[in-house]
Design an enzyme around this catalytic site. Structure first.
Site, short mmCIF file in Angstrom:
data_model
loop_
_atom_site.label_atom_id
_atom_site.label_comp_id
_atom_site.label_asym_id
_atom_site.label_seq_id
_atom_site.Cartn_x
_atom_site.Cartn_y
_atom_site.Cartn_z
N SER A 86 0.87 -1.13 -0.10
CA SER A 86 -0.32 0.05 -0.04
C SER A 86 0.81 1.36 -0.01
O SER A 86 1.90 1.38 0.67
CB SER A 86 -0.88 0.15 1.29
OG SER A 86 -1.59 1.04 1.32
N TYR A 92 -2.62 -1.02 10.47
CA TYR A 92 -2.91 -1.52 9.15
C TYR A 92 -1.58 -1.31 8.37
O TYR A 92 -1.02 -2.25 7.61
CB TYR A 92 -4.09 -1.11 8.59
CG TYR A 92 -4.07 -1.44 6.93
CD1 TYR A 92 -4.29 -2.57 6.50
CD2 TYR A 92 -3.91 -0.28 6.17
CE1 TYR A 92 -4.19 -2.84 5.26
CE2 TYR A 92 -3.82 -0.64 4.83
CZ TYR A 92 -4.16 -1.90 4.21
OH TYR A 92 -4.02 -2.31 2.79
N LYS A 131 1.58 -3.64 6.72
CA LYS A 131 2.19 -3.88 5.24
C LYS A 131 3.62 -3.31 4.94
O LYS A 131 4.25 -4.20 4.41
CB LYS A 131 1.42 -2.68 4.26
CG LYS A 131 -0.26 -3.08 4.35
CD LYS A 131 -0.39 -4.28 3.15
CE LYS A 131 -1.39 -5.28 3.43
NZ LYS A 131 -1.57 -6.19 2.49
N1 NAD Z 1 -8.67 -1.36 -1.09
C1 NAD Z 1 -7.79 -0.47 -0.90
O1 NAD Z 1 -8.00 0.73 -0.78
C2 NAD Z 1 -6.20 -1.22 -0.72
C3 NAD Z 1 -5.22 -0.38 -0.77
C4 NAD Z 1 -3.88 -0.72 -0.82
C5 NAD Z 1 -3.51 -1.97 -0.79
N2 NAD Z 1 -4.83 -2.55 -0.63
C6 NAD Z 1 -4.32 -4.10 -0.37
O2 NAD Z 1 -4.72 -5.04 -1.32
C7 NAD Z 1 -5.25 -6.24 -0.99
C8 NAD Z 1 -6.45 -6.69 -0.99
O3 NAD Z 1 -7.72 -5.62 -0.57
P1 NAD Z 1 -9.18 -5.65 -1.02
O4 NAD Z 1 -9.54 -3.96 -1.10
O5 NAD Z 1 -9.57 -6.43 -2.05
O6 NAD Z 1 -9.89 -6.21 0.33
P2 NAD Z 1 -10.96 -7.24 0.48
O7 NAD Z 1 -11.11 -7.29 1.76
O8 NAD Z 1 -12.15 -6.93 -0.41
O9 NAD Z 1 -10.16 -8.71 0.09
C9 NAD Z 1 -9.24 -9.35 0.91
C10 NAD Z 1 -9.38 -10.83 0.93
O10 NAD Z 1 -8.60 -11.75 1.43
C11 NAD Z 1 -9.19 -12.34 2.05
N3 NAD Z 1 -8.70 -12.93 3.35
C12 NAD Z 1 -8.29 -12.16 4.10
N4 NAD Z 1 -7.49 -12.71 5.19
C13 NAD Z 1 -7.50 -13.99 4.84
C14 NAD Z 1 -6.55 -15.01 5.18
N5 NAD Z 1 -6.03 -15.07 6.38
N6 NAD Z 1 -6.76 -16.05 4.51
C15 NAD Z 1 -7.33 -16.22 3.15
N7 NAD Z 1 -7.96 -15.00 2.83
C16 NAD Z 1 -7.87 -14.05 3.24
C17 NAD Z 1 -10.77 -11.95 2.35
O11 NAD Z 1 -11.82 -12.78 2.47
C18 NAD Z 1 -11.17 -10.91 1.25
O12 NAD Z 1 -11.78 -11.80 0.10
C19 NAD Z 1 -4.91 -6.22 0.48
O13 NAD Z 1 -3.66 -6.85 1.04
C20 NAD Z 1 -5.11 -4.77 1.03
O14 NAD Z 1 -3.94 -4.46 1.93
C21 NAD Z 1 -6.02 -2.50 -0.69
#
Ligand code: NAD
Length: 333
Positions: free
Chosen positions: A117, A141, A145
């Site tokens: 992130s 959080y 990361k």
């Molecule tokens: N959405 C944002 O703004 C954003 C920005 C920067 C980085 N990210 C990163 O992108 C990635 C995805 O984010 P997102 O927005 O799709 O979130 P999200 O919550 O929609 O997706 C995360 C997925 O991971 C699964 N999950 C969580 N913990 C788990 C575990 N221990 N084992 C198996 N599955 C697990 C959840 O069920 C979910 O489907 C994350 O790593 C997040 O840190 C997101």
């Protein structure tokens, strides 16, 4: 090519799965569904379970010995929740990723793309960052990361696992074909709040109006989630060139900063109706924000964001209209 996507039933993972699939890459999904949706994993080989579940990961690799790379998008991602329960966040995101890395190495995986992130950066005075900018994550959080990146760098230096960390900026929009999008009805980011204010006919609050930006409101680098997803396809195709023998980091943003006030104006333009907005004090944890100086990802991945901010807004609005029907689910809050 086959790719294992951990978190592939979530917002970003499911969009990455679609972009892979559209590009002829076969996704295999591992997801605990803690926040993800089984509907998003339909049509793929889907393994419900946790990234720490060693026997399950051994089974996935036994059944798919041709997995070329792994995308690790499985994490807990809600900043205030991470402040309230840091143990849960460090356990899920840091300990979980450490266990996952060990399981991957045991299964001879050598390519890992990690969902990192831009929230880990300390922005320059001009509010831009590049991959060499100092890190200063501001929440538990974001610190999970940053810790994962550090951990993966050490692991990549000592094992055959090579790691590409993609530092995402602020994803908006949905799959342009409306196959997937955000699972939650009321996302807490600025665009989510604006859409909520429109649908509830309330006033959107611009929280924080004395930041050192051109209009005083916070600034973000909004990237259409489909552009984010196609960056993963490019990263898979170019992994060996980009990463070399250990690890690499790339910013995935557009290189354009949009203030909250500009976002309000853009939404008004897309909907054709002025958004009712009022100034309000910054909330605890609000930050001025930053945007990327984006050259490295464009160059290294031979990738360009195709969509503008208005496309992202339009697709977020379209998805807000179809989400409940698609997920067959009115009761999520
Ligand atoms: N959405 C944002 O703004 C954003 C920005 C920067 C980085 N990210 C990163 O992108 C990635 C995805 O984010 P997102 O927005 O799709 O979130 P999200 O919550 O929609 O997706 C995360 C997925 O991971 C699964 N999950 C969580 N913990 C788990 C575990 N221990 N084992 C198996 N599955 C697990 C959840 O069920 C979910 O489907 C994350 O790593 C997040 O840190 C997101």
């Amino acid at each position: 090519m086959k790719v294992l996507i951990a978190g592939g039933a979530g917002f970003i993972g499911s969009t990455v799965a679609l972009a892979c699939s559209d590009a002829g890459i076969t996704p295999v999904i591992l997801d605990s569904l803690v926040t993800g949706r089984a509907e998003f994993a339909e049509g793929y080989a889907f393994y419900p379970g946790d990234i720490t579940d060693g026997p399950l990961i051994d089974k996935i690799f036994a059944e798919h010995s041709d997995i070329y790379a792994v995308i690790h998008a499985a994490a807990l991602i809600v900043v205030p929740e991470s402040v309230a329960d840091p143990i849960m966040y460090y356990r899920a995101n840091v300990t979980g990723s450490l266990e996952f890395a060990a399981h991957l190495i045991r299964n001879n995986c050598t390519r890992l793309i990690f969902s990192s992130s831009a929230a880990i950066y300390q922005a320059n005075d001009d509010l831009t960052v590049d991959e060499d900018s100092p890190l200063n994550p501001q929440s538990p959080y974001a610190r999970t990361k940053a810790m994962c990146e550090t951990m993966f760098a050490d692991i990549a230096a000592a094992t055959p696992l090579r790691v590409l960390s993609l530092r995402y900026f602020n994803p908006i929009g949905a799959d342009p074909e409306m196959r997937t999008g955000l699972q939650v009805p009321n996302p807490s980011h600025a665009l989510g709040k604006i859409i909520q204010a429109i649908s509830e006919r309330t006033v959107f609050h611009v929280t924080g109006t004395d930041y050192p930006t051109r209009d005083g409101s916070g600034i973000r680098d909004y990237i259409h989630v489909w552009d984010l997803a196609t960056a993963h396809v490019a990263a898979l195709e170019r992994f060996d060139v980009v990463v070399g023998s250990t690890q690499a980091v790339l910013n995935i943003g557009t290189g354009r900063g949009t203030t909250v006030r500009e976002l309000v104006t853009a939404v008004s333009r897309v909907t054709g109706t002025p958004v009712a907005a009022a100034d309000a004090p910054a909330r605890p944890g609000d930050v001025v924000g930053a945007y990327t100086r984006n050259d490295r990802a464009r160059r290294m991945l031979d990738w360009e964001p195709r969509f503008g901010i208005e496309d992202g807004i339009r697709d977020s609005l379209r998805w807000a209209g179809v989400r409940a029907g698609k997920l067959g689910d009115q009761q999520l809050s």
